[in-house]
Design an enzyme around this catalytic site. Sequence first.
Site, PDB file in Angstrom:
ATOM      1  N   THR C  31      43.569  33.980  41.600  1.00  0.00           N
ATOM      2  CA  THR C  31      44.788  33.591  42.315  1.00  0.00           C
ATOM      3  C   THR C  31      44.935  32.072  42.351  1.00  0.00           C
ATOM      4  OG1 THR C  31      43.661  33.520  44.468  1.00  0.00           O
ATOM      5  CG2 THR C  31      44.640  35.616  43.806  1.00  0.00           C
ATOM      6  N   ASP C  32      46.161  31.633  42.656  1.00  0.00           N
ATOM      7  CA  ASP C  32      46.381  30.215  42.892  1.00  0.00           C
ATOM      8  C   ASP C  32      47.014  30.040  44.269  1.00  0.00           C
ATOM      9  OD1 ASP C  32      49.147  30.694  42.742  1.00  0.00           O
ATOM     10  OD2 ASP C  32      49.250  30.118  40.638  1.00  0.00           O
ATOM     11  N   ARG C  33      47.346  28.805  44.623  1.00  0.00           N
ATOM     12  CA  ARG C  33      47.757  28.584  46.005  1.00  0.00           C
ATOM     13  C   ARG C  33      49.135  29.157  46.336  1.00  0.00           C
ATOM     14  NH1 ARG C  33      49.838  23.101  48.339  1.00  0.00           N
ATOM     15  NH2 ARG C  33      51.469  22.547  46.872  1.00  0.00           N
ATOM     16  N   GLY C  35      49.503  32.147  45.960  1.00  0.00           N
ATOM     17  CA  GLY C  35      49.088  33.472  46.419  1.00  0.00           C
ATOM     18  C   GLY C  35      49.096  34.517  45.323  1.00  0.00           C
TER      19      GLY C  35
END
Lengths: 153, 153, 153, 153
Positions: C31-33, C35
């Site tokens: 995942t990345d920030r 979401g």
Amino acid sequence: MQPISCGSIICDWGSHMFYNKTSCRVIYGDTDRMGYAYHAHYFRWFEIGRTELLRSFGLSYKAIEEKGIFLPVSEANCKYFIPIRYDDTLIVETGLDNGVKGGFKFNYRLHRESDNQLVAEGYTKHPCVNGEGKVVRPPQFLLDLIAKIKDLG
Amino acid sequence: MQPISCGSIICDWGSHMFYNKTSCRVIYGDTDRMGYAYHAHYFRWFEIGRTELLRSFGLSYKAIEEKGIFLPVSEANCKYFIPIRYDDTLIVETGLDNGVKGGFKFNYRLHRESDNQLVAEGYTKHPCVNGEGKVVRPPQFLLDLIAKIKDLG
Amino acid sequence: MQPISCGSIICDWGSHMFYNKTSCRVIYGDTDRMGYAYHAHYFRWFEIGRTELLRSFGLSYKAIEEKGIFLPVSEANCKYFIPIRYDDTLIVETGLDNGVKGGFKFNYRLHRESDNQLVAEGYTKHPCVNGEGKVVRPPQFLLDLIAKIKDLG
Amino acid sequence: MQPISCGSIICDWGSHMFYNKTSCRVIYGDTDRMGYAYHAHYFRWFEIGRTELLRSFGLSYKAIEEKGIFLPVSEANCKYFIPIRYDDTLIVETGLDNGVKGGFKFNYRLHRESDNQLVAEGYTKHPCVNGEGKVVRPPQFLLDLIAKIKDLG
């Protein structure tokens, strides 16, 4: 800031391309057992390229998100011409394709620094999305950024 | 669910270790030019191990976060004994170290499935953190989970 | 083994597509920030898809390399339709595009297992390369594999 | 080149530590849905740190491998003190622990550039291995390199 020479085999880089150059070095963790950089990692270098392009025009992608606008990737493409090896330095050229409306399309070219050989070409497409995940028109500050890029081209 | 045999060289797996077994296959993107899995990727397998351990006890880590509790990594360690290659299948054993208070410590052991050789051992430590990023005591639902793990051991 | 329904927006999946289904779970590290799963990681799932397709027809990619033939990626493409989140399970469908000569083109479709929504589509192209890095015609054992896939379609 | 101040909580950085400083920026692909850099990626920054340390003393790790010596990771450790976010710049300090014999131990400290806060500390251990994968004594050119680092400290 100079236009990229025409003749790309991927897409019409056209007469209004403006670009940023950033260098990245291939680390051990980027390589695979064939001895080359694993193909999925090129998209990390593309990310670095577009981030630095935006930053060079005075607006970091982080600042864009802080204004409530997100540019997720809706399509990613890369053509690989020659393999790139551990410890090679790549020059990542990134351009904004200004023929695209309602979103962003970035074009990328990677060259090997040692001999300037073309390593790969690709693009990513990005709609503008708001905090609820809905696609929206680019707000004025992004239109201003695009105009600024065009003016400096 | 059976206790792991004692004698680990990393830490006291002790008499109250309970574990989960999950298998992972090494993909091309995990390897590096030495032909082995890159060392940083082992921490992805550790993540899979602790996630499946929690799930096997009825509480996904996702559900824990949905209750407003986060378990970020405060320390990560791995000892690498033999290299693991492309397409090898790993057995990830994960245990909860119940000698730790106020947070979680997971212990991991990776074996190569083909010959059961020990590939690596490691651990990760996790404080309980709330939505504001403050370290908090484990809430009752996590204490219940830990007790459940102990009872089934 | 059943043909994929027609109507893909990426390429002609046609009447001769045969496919393999494999499931992958999105881990925290994917995942990345925002979401969601980071776009570059989809190409790892594509790799898993084509590897399992080959294996299901009796020939692992590892075995192909052991015969001195490599299938590096010459082009990779992915279109992202809906974001995929932490702990979601993906169904990776992989097909061999048999309209391609002198190499391999794999097509991929990712669905979210929970509601069967189409998450992403993409493809990768692979020339046959020998140990010296030269592009070669597919050797007989690969032509046999392709024929086997066609017969079973 | 100056010695790192004493008082590390991980290991004795001692009086003979010499270090290299390199900066790295956290990209989107490094973050996870908590909004921070995923813990496994720190080991990529550690790799960059030790690679640049060696290069700054005139010997790239690539050149070491070309002489038939490999330095695989036998242990990796990281303690995470504060989370690091997207677009933050990290200063990676790397030191060679010269109390270790028969191999290499590198120590790392990461600071956030904006406020100089200590983000993480860690180490990696590396035996010298020859082309057949056997552990060997460091050859003369590596002993010379270590001596050179000591002299310049």
